[in-house]
Scaffold this active site. Sequence first.
Site, PDB file in Angstrom:
ATOM      1  N   GLY A  62       9.534 -33.042  26.004  1.00 48.08           N
ATOM      2  CA  GLY A  62       9.717 -33.462  24.517  1.00 48.08           C
ATOM      3  C   GLY A  62       9.985 -32.730  22.823  1.00 48.08           C
ATOM      4  O   GLY A  62       9.154 -31.438  23.108  1.00 48.08           O
TER       5      GLY A  62
ATOM      6  N   GLN B 156      10.374 -29.686  14.724  1.00 44.44           N
ATOM      7  CA  GLN B 156      10.068 -28.324  15.365  1.00 44.44           C
ATOM      8  C   GLN B 156      11.098 -26.863  15.652  1.00 44.44           C
ATOM      9  O   GLN B 156      10.806 -26.070  16.000  1.00 44.44           O
ATOM     10  CB  GLN B 156      10.007 -28.149  16.743  1.00 44.44           C
ATOM     11  CG  GLN B 156       7.661 -29.307  17.033  1.00 44.44           C
ATOM     12  CD  GLN B 156       7.720 -29.840  18.674  1.00 44.44           C
ATOM     13  OE1 GLN B 156       8.598 -30.530  19.020  1.00 44.44           O
ATOM     14  NE2 GLN B 156       6.661 -28.492  19.488  1.00 44.44           N
TER      15      GLN B 156
ATOM     16  N   CYS C 200       1.760 -28.428  22.854  1.00 46.88           N
ATOM     17  CA  CYS C 200       2.650 -28.569  21.909  1.00 46.88           C
ATOM     18  C   CYS C 200       3.331 -27.213  21.933  1.00 46.88           C
ATOM     19  O   CYS C 200       3.275 -26.575  21.970  1.00 46.88           O
ATOM     20  CB  CYS C 200       1.984 -28.963  20.528  1.00 46.88           C
ATOM     21  SG  CYS C 200       3.265 -29.389  19.614  1.00 46.88           S
ATOM     22  N   LEU C 201       4.832 -27.280  22.243  1.00 48.74           N
ATOM     23  CA  LEU C 201       5.553 -26.055  21.883  1.00 48.74           C
ATOM     24  C   LEU C 201       5.585 -25.267  21.261  1.00 48.74           C
ATOM     25  O   LEU C 201       5.775 -24.118  20.867  1.00 48.74           O
ATOM     26  CB  LEU C 201       6.737 -26.054  22.517  1.00 48.74           C
ATOM     27  CG  LEU C 201       7.174 -26.851  23.659  1.00 48.74           C
ATOM     28  CD1 LEU C 201       9.123 -27.505  23.432  1.00 48.74           C
ATOM     29  CD2 LEU C 201       7.047 -26.041  25.015  1.00 48.74           C
TER      30      LEU C 201
ATOM     31  N   HIS D  43       3.277 -38.419  20.637  1.00 48.89           N
ATOM     32  CA  HIS D  43       3.551 -36.584  19.972  1.00 48.89           C
ATOM     33  C   HIS D  43       4.439 -36.557  19.119  1.00 48.89           C
ATOM     34  O   HIS D  43       4.057 -35.851  19.076  1.00 48.89           O
ATOM     35  CB  HIS D  43       3.368 -35.884  21.365  1.00 48.89           C
ATOM     36  CG  HIS D  43       3.046 -34.217  21.205  1.00 48.89           C
ATOM     37  ND1 HIS D  43       1.772 -33.981  21.327  1.00 48.89           N
ATOM     38  CD2 HIS D  43       4.393 -33.737  21.417  1.00 48.89           C
ATOM     39  CE1 HIS D  43       2.181 -33.124  21.430  1.00 48.89           C
ATOM     40  NE2 HIS D  43       3.332 -32.824  20.369  1.00 48.89           N
TER      41      HIS D  43
ATOM     42  N   HIS E 126       5.512 -36.035  15.479  1.00 47.66           N
ATOM     43  CA  HIS E 126       5.339 -34.636  14.579  1.00 47.66           C
ATOM     44  C   HIS E 126       6.786 -34.976  13.287  1.00 47.66           C
ATOM     45  O   HIS E 126       6.980 -34.856  12.407  1.00 47.66           O
ATOM     46  CB  HIS E 126       5.991 -34.111  16.102  1.00 47.66           C
ATOM     47  CG  HIS E 126       6.000 -33.006  16.172  1.00 47.66           C
ATOM     48  ND1 HIS E 126       5.270 -31.760  15.632  1.00 47.66           N
ATOM     49  CD2 HIS E 126       5.743 -32.748  18.502  1.00 47.66           C
ATOM     50  CE1 HIS E 126       4.756 -31.230  16.326  1.00 47.66           C
ATOM     51  NE2 HIS E 126       5.587 -31.312  18.052  1.00 47.66           N
TER      52      HIS E 126
END
Length: 191
Positions: A45, A50, A103-104, A145, A149
């Site tokens: 995702g 991000q 998380c990226l 999640h 964000h």
Amino acid sequence: MVLEICQYGHPVLREKGAPVAEITPEIRQLAADMIETMYAANGVGLAAQQIGRALTLTVIDVTPTEIPWTGQTTDGQPLAMPLVLVNPRVSAPAGDQVGEEGCLSIPEISADIKRAEQVTVTASGLHGEPLEFTCTGLLARVVQHELDHLNGVLFIDRMDAATRVSVAGKLKRMQKQTVAALKKQRAAVKG
Ligand code: ZN
């Protein structure tokens, strides 16, 4: 195009997303780039914050994993991945699940996080079509999640107190690195 993923400490990760007012060609391109970026990073995702845009737009694809999930549209259509969710909202949370989350934008940290086992999502698709589905397991976790964000909330905010303390040093280091890198970028743009 693969975009750069904003790392912990970047202020955009704490911004609440503005609603996408109109699905323009630019928004469609952004969604396509976000999907490409998610796959390139082996993520399931990615939220607009991000990649540096505070918009309520997220992309999801949980099919590469083995972790169980279900997803069913309320009108009985199969749920096609990757999902692009424009202005998504979550409702009807039911049950609990605890599972490992990462998380990226916070690559060095993972932890068990408690989430609802099932949620219902309403959103628009990329062509403005209304989308409504109920999901469980991994898909419900990823949805929660990513929607966090979009509100400027990170999974570390949902850690229990002891875990939070145990990762505090790492987070501080990451934040410092990110702030230093941003300063350098800004100086480069000026110079
Ligand atoms: Zn994340």
